[in-house]
Design an enzyme around this catalytic site. Structure first.
Site, mmCIF file in Angstrom:
data_model
loop_
_atom_site.group_PDB
_atom_site.id
_atom_site.type_symbol
_atom_site.label_atom_id
_atom_site.label_comp_id
_atom_site.label_asym_id
_atom_site.label_seq_id
_atom_site.Cartn_x
_atom_site.Cartn_y
_atom_site.Cartn_z
ATOM 1 N N THR A 49 -42.351 29.112 -29.699
ATOM 2 C CA THR A 49 -41.857 27.802 -30.115
ATOM 3 C C THR A 49 -40.339 27.802 -30.159
ATOM 4 O OG1 THR A 49 -43.841 27.641 -31.500
ATOM 5 C CG2 THR A 49 -42.142 25.981 -31.841
ATOM 6 N N TYR A 137 -50.216 39.860 -28.746
ATOM 7 C CA TYR A 137 -50.176 38.409 -28.537
ATOM 8 C C TYR A 137 -51.237 38.065 -27.508
ATOM 9 C CZ TYR A 137 -47.612 33.902 -28.183
ATOM 10 O OH TYR A 137 -47.235 32.592 -28.213
ATOM 11 N N LYS A 165 -52.257 38.395 -32.627
ATOM 12 C CA LYS A 165 -52.144 36.950 -32.813
ATOM 13 C C LYS A 165 -52.929 36.292 -31.687
ATOM 14 C CE LYS A 165 -48.975 33.104 -32.018
ATOM 15 N NZ LYS A 165 -47.662 32.740 -31.425
ATOM 16 N N ILE A 204 -49.465 32.442 -37.575
ATOM 17 C CA ILE A 204 -48.166 32.236 -36.937
ATOM 18 C C ILE A 204 -48.216 30.815 -36.416
ATOM 19 C CG2 ILE A 204 -46.630 32.900 -35.055
ATOM 20 C CD1 ILE A 204 -47.531 35.776 -35.436
#
Length: 297
Positions: A49, A137, A165, A204
């Protein structure tokens, strides 16, 4: 069980840019202070982001160093240190450690990298030389590599590998990761309530940039198992969280945060501002969140 340091919301904070498209550290400091003031106690610096992929290595390292200095121990810090070359990931991770960061988030090998479990394992084993806890990730739709439950079990044999994540957006696959009993973090905005109910270790959350106060209230209710209260709060969040997940994610987070008083400027090129039509749709989806959050700024 490894010591998990990142429960609750870890804000994938947007990177502010000035009028010339350069990272704006002064504005970043202002945003961090605002988020700390409303109760955010976990940050992800140079996140997706935050446009990690569109920051140079030096810009990302400077951002991590500055952000960590501003936070100054008042919140946990995760830094994204993803890169194409393993040595670059290790170097970035060591730099993050020197800055006082608590852990790093790292994409698996991408752009024609190894896709078999052995190759992914060897990659993360090498990244472990950086000396910080690693959050893998899982975003297979973007990088073409999936962290499955069997691979997660194997990766957690690496002492430094802490958790994964999951940003796949697939609730069934995320639930399978949760069932391993290993630390797992949700990174899909639209799945937050279901992830919390399933028992994820932490979040997250990029969308929390534009509604930090309401997101914190929601997570607090969920963690207290006050599900009726949580459902009522989620009704305020769900339209916008679902909309941003449908596309133009980063641009939508920047635009929404500007509307609620947590603006970080415009996203960096090649991304551009949302069209006027999409801005109107986003404004409608935000509804009363705009006023609700502005009261907290």
């Amino acid at each position: 069980m490894k010591d998990f340091k990142f429960p609750g919301i870890n804000l994938a904070i947007s990177t502010p840019f000035d009028g010339n498209g350069k990272p704006d550290h002064a504005r970043l400091e202002q945003l961090i202070e605002r988020y700390l003031a409303v109760g955010i106690r976990g940050f992800v610096l140079s996140s997706g982001t935050g446009m990690h992929v569109y920051l140079s290595q030096e810009e990302s390292k400077a951002l991590v160093a500055f952000g960590a200095k501003v936070i100054g121990g008042r919140a946990k810090i995760i830094a994204q240190t993803s890169a194409l070359l393993v040595d670059d990931v290790v170097e970035r991770t060591r730099h993050a450690a020197d800055c006082g960061v608590d852990g790093v988030m790292v994409l698996p090998p991408f752009f024609e990298g190894p896709t078999d479990d052995d190759g992914v394992f060897e990659f993360y084993a090498a990244v472990a030389r950086g000396g910080l806890p690693i959050i893998g990730y899982n975003v297979p739709q973007a990088v073409g590599v999936e962290i499955t439950p069997s691979l997660l079990r194997r990766l957690c044999e690496i002492p430094e590998f802490l958790a994964v994540k999951d940003s796949s957006g697939d609730l069934a696959k995320q639930a399978a990761l949760v069932r391993t009993g290993l630390p797992m973090m949700n990174g899909a905005d639209a799945l937050v309530p279901y992830a919390l109910y399933a028992g994820v270790s932490g979040l997250i959350w990029g969308g929390a940039n534009f509604a930090p106060k309401t997101c914190l209230e929601f997570v607090g209710a969920a963690q207290a198992h006050k599900w009726d209260d949580a459902r009522e709060i989620w009704r305020l969040l769900e339209p916008a969280m679902s909309l941003i997940w449908e596309g133009d994610y980063v641009q939508s987070v920047y635009a929404a945060a500007d509307m609620t008083g947590y603006g970080a400027g415009n996203p960096r090129r090649p991304l551009s501002r949302l069209s006027a039509k999409k801005i109107d749709v986003l404004q409608s989806a935000l509804g009363e969140l705009v006023e609700r959050e502005r009261r907290a700024v």
